[in-house]
Scaffold this motif. Structure first.
Motif, short mmCIF file in Angstrom:
data_model
loop_
_atom_site.label_atom_id
_atom_site.label_comp_id
_atom_site.label_asym_id
_atom_site.label_seq_id
_atom_site.Cartn_x
_atom_site.Cartn_y
_atom_site.Cartn_z
N ALA A 71 0.75 -1.14 -0.03
CA ALA A 71 -0.04 0.04 0.08
C ALA A 71 0.80 1.27 -0.05
CB ALA A 71 -0.93 0.10 1.25
N GLY A 72 0.73 2.10 -0.80
CA GLY A 72 1.49 3.48 -1.10
C GLY A 72 2.98 3.14 -1.34
N ASN A 73 3.21 2.29 -2.03
CA ASN A 73 4.58 1.88 -2.20
C ASN A 73 5.29 1.17 -1.09
OD1 ASN A 73 4.62 2.02 -5.01
ND2 ASN A 73 5.39 4.04 -4.89
N ILE A 74 4.63 0.68 -0.19
CA ILE A 74 5.30 0.10 1.13
C ILE A 74 4.90 -1.26 1.19
CG2 ILE A 74 5.51 0.12 3.55
CD1 ILE A 74 4.59 3.20 3.39
N LEU A 75 5.79 -2.22 1.22
CA LEU A 75 5.68 -3.80 1.37
C LEU A 75 5.45 -3.86 2.87
CD1 LEU A 75 5.39 -6.40 0.38
CD2 LEU A 75 7.82 -6.80 0.57
N PHE A 76 4.31 -4.37 3.61
CA PHE A 76 3.89 -4.61 4.81
C PHE A 76 4.07 -6.18 4.71
CE2 PHE A 76 1.93 -0.54 4.13
CZ PHE A 76 2.58 0.17 5.42
N PHE A 77 5.01 -6.72 5.68
CA PHE A 77 5.01 -8.37 5.63
C PHE A 77 5.18 -8.84 7.07
CE2 PHE A 77 9.30 -6.73 5.22
CZ PHE A 77 9.81 -7.77 5.82
N VAL A 78 4.86 -10.23 6.97
CA VAL A 78 5.09 -10.99 8.24
C VAL A 78 5.94 -12.24 7.78
CG1 VAL A 78 4.12 -12.60 9.92
CG2 VAL A 78 2.99 -10.33 9.43
N GLU A 79 7.06 -12.63 8.27
CA GLU A 79 7.86 -13.51 8.02
C GLU A 79 7.40 -14.97 8.44
OE1 GLU A 79 10.69 -13.86 6.47
OE2 GLU A 79 11.18 -11.53 6.30
N GLU A 80 7.60 -16.02 7.91
CA GLU A 80 7.32 -17.36 8.34
C GLU A 80 7.38 -17.63 9.97
OE1 GLU A 80 5.48 -20.15 7.02
OE2 GLU A 80 5.41 -19.18 5.15
N SER A 81 8.56 -17.07 10.36
CA SER A 81 8.99 -17.33 11.68
C SER A 81 8.06 -16.54 12.79
CB SER A 81 10.28 -16.88 12.12
OG SER A 81 10.47 -15.70 11.92
N ASP A 82 7.28 -15.63 12.22
CA ASP A 82 6.29 -15.05 13.33
C ASP A 82 4.64 -15.46 12.91
OD1 ASP A 82 8.07 -13.60 14.68
OD2 ASP A 82 8.46 -12.34 12.88
N VAL A 83 4.34 -16.18 12.11
CA VAL A 83 2.95 -16.30 11.82
C VAL A 83 2.39 -16.99 12.87
CG1 VAL A 83 3.25 -18.69 10.62
CG2 VAL A 83 1.44 -17.12 9.88
N TRP A 84 2.84 -17.83 13.88
CA TRP A 84 2.44 -18.55 15.20
C TRP A 84 1.53 -17.56 15.78
CZ3 TRP A 84 3.40 -16.73 19.88
CH2 TRP A 84 4.58 -16.07 20.11
N TYR A 85 2.12 -16.25 16.15
CA TYR A 85 1.44 -15.27 16.58
C TYR A 85 0.03 -14.81 16.30
CZ TYR A 85 0.86 -10.69 19.00
OH TYR A 85 0.63 -9.50 19.67
N PHE A 86 -0.40 -15.06 14.99
CA PHE A 86 -1.61 -14.54 14.56
C PHE A 86 -2.77 -15.57 14.69
CE2 PHE A 86 1.69 -12.18 12.64
CZ PHE A 86 1.38 -10.76 12.76
N GLU A 87 -2.33 -16.85 14.90
CA GLU A 87 -3.06 -17.87 15.18
C GLU A 87 -4.42 -18.10 14.11
OE1 GLU A 87 -4.60 -17.07 19.10
OE2 GLU A 87 -2.98 -17.99 20.10
N GLY A 88 -3.90 -17.76 12.86
CA GLY A 88 -4.83 -17.81 11.86
C GLY A 88 -5.85 -16.84 11.43
N LYS A 89 -5.51 -15.36 12.27
CA LYS A 89 -6.49 -14.50 12.28
C LYS A 89 -5.71 -13.40 11.30
CE LYS A 89 -7.86 -14.93 16.96
NZ LYS A 89 -7.88 -14.37 18.39
N ASN A 90 -6.58 -12.39 10.77
CA ASN A 90 -6.11 -11.44 10.01
C ASN A 90 -5.79 -10.11 10.81
OD1 ASN A 90 -7.00 -12.63 7.53
ND2 ASN A 90 -8.78 -11.84 7.68
N LEU A 91 -4.55 -9.52 10.35
CA LEU A 91 -4.01 -8.24 10.93
C LEU A 91 -4.63 -7.13 10.45
CD1 LEU A 91 -2.04 -6.84 12.76
CD2 LEU A 91 -0.24 -7.05 11.10
N ILE A 92 -5.29 -6.35 10.97
CA ILE A 92 -5.96 -5.30 10.53
C ILE A 92 -5.40 -4.09 11.31
CG2 ILE A 92 -8.26 -4.02 10.46
CD1 ILE A 92 -8.29 -7.00 9.38
N ILE A 93 -4.91 -2.91 10.65
CA ILE A 93 -4.22 -1.78 11.09
C ILE A 93 -4.97 -0.55 10.71
CG2 ILE A 93 -2.07 -0.72 11.32
CD1 ILE A 93 -1.05 -3.28 9.74
N THR A 94 -5.35 0.21 11.56
CA THR A 94 -6.05 1.39 11.45
C THR A 94 -5.33 2.58 12.10
OG1 THR A 94 -7.43 1.17 13.35
CG2 THR A 94 -8.33 0.52 11.17
N LEU A 95 -5.69 3.72 12.07
CA LEU A 95 -5.04 4.79 12.98
C LEU A 95 -6.18 5.34 13.81
CD1 LEU A 95 -2.30 6.64 12.78
CD2 LEU A 95 -3.86 8.31 11.63
N ASP A 96 -5.43 5.27 15.10
CA ASP A 96 -6.36 5.89 16.18
C ASP A 96 -6.12 7.28 16.22
OD1 ASP A 96 -7.20 6.95 18.45
OD2 ASP A 96 -6.73 4.84 19.87
N GLU A 97 -7.13 8.20 15.73
CA GLU A 97 -6.81 9.41 15.46
C GLU A 97 -6.87 10.34 16.74
OE1 GLU A 97 -9.30 11.45 12.83
OE2 GLU A 97 -9.24 9.65 11.33
#
Length: 95
Positions: free
Chosen positions: A59-85
Motif C-alpha cells: 500500500a502506498g509503495n510500502i511492502l508490509f509483511f510477516v515472516e514465516e517465523s512469526d506467523v504462530w502469533y496470529f493464530e490464523g487471524k487477519n491483522l487489521i491496522i487502522t489509525l487511532d486518531e
C-alpha cells in the motif's frame, strides 16, 4: 492470514519511518508489551527487507509483511491496522 491497512495508517508509517519512495516494513513478534494477540507478547515493526514472507500487502509503495517465523502469533487471524486518531498512532487488531 491477511494484512489489511487503512490509508491513514499507511500515511502514518510513511511519515514515522521517513519513507520517500519504496520501503519494506516487517511486523514481528516481540516478548513483552501490551495489547497483543498472545499474552506476554506484542507486535513490533521494523524497516527491513524480507527473508521468507508468509503474508504481505503493498500500500502506498510500502511492502508490509510477516515472516514465516512469526506467523504462530496470529493464530490464523487477519491483522487489521487502522489509525487511532485520538492518540495519533496505529491500532492493531486481530480478526
Amino acid at each position: 492470514m491477511d494484512i489489511k491497512i487503512s490509508n491513514e495508517a499507511v500515511e502514518w508509517f510513511r511519515e514515522e519511518y521517513e519513507i520517500d519512495d519504496k520501503a519494506s516494513l516487517r511486523f514481528f513478534v516481540r516478548y513483552g508489551g501490551m495489547g497483543g494477540n498472545v499474552p506476554g507478547f506484542s507486535l513490533g515493526v521494523n524497516r527491513e527487507e524480507p527473508d521468507v514472507i508468509h503474508t504481505s500487502t503493498t500500500a502506498g509503495n510500502i511492502l508490509f509483511f510477516v515472516e514465516e517465523s512469526d506467523v504462530w502469533y496470529f493464530e490464523g487471524k487477519n491483522l487489521i491496522i487502522t489509525l487511532d486518531e485520538k492518540i495519533g498512532e496505529p491500532q492493531f487488531s486481530y480478526q
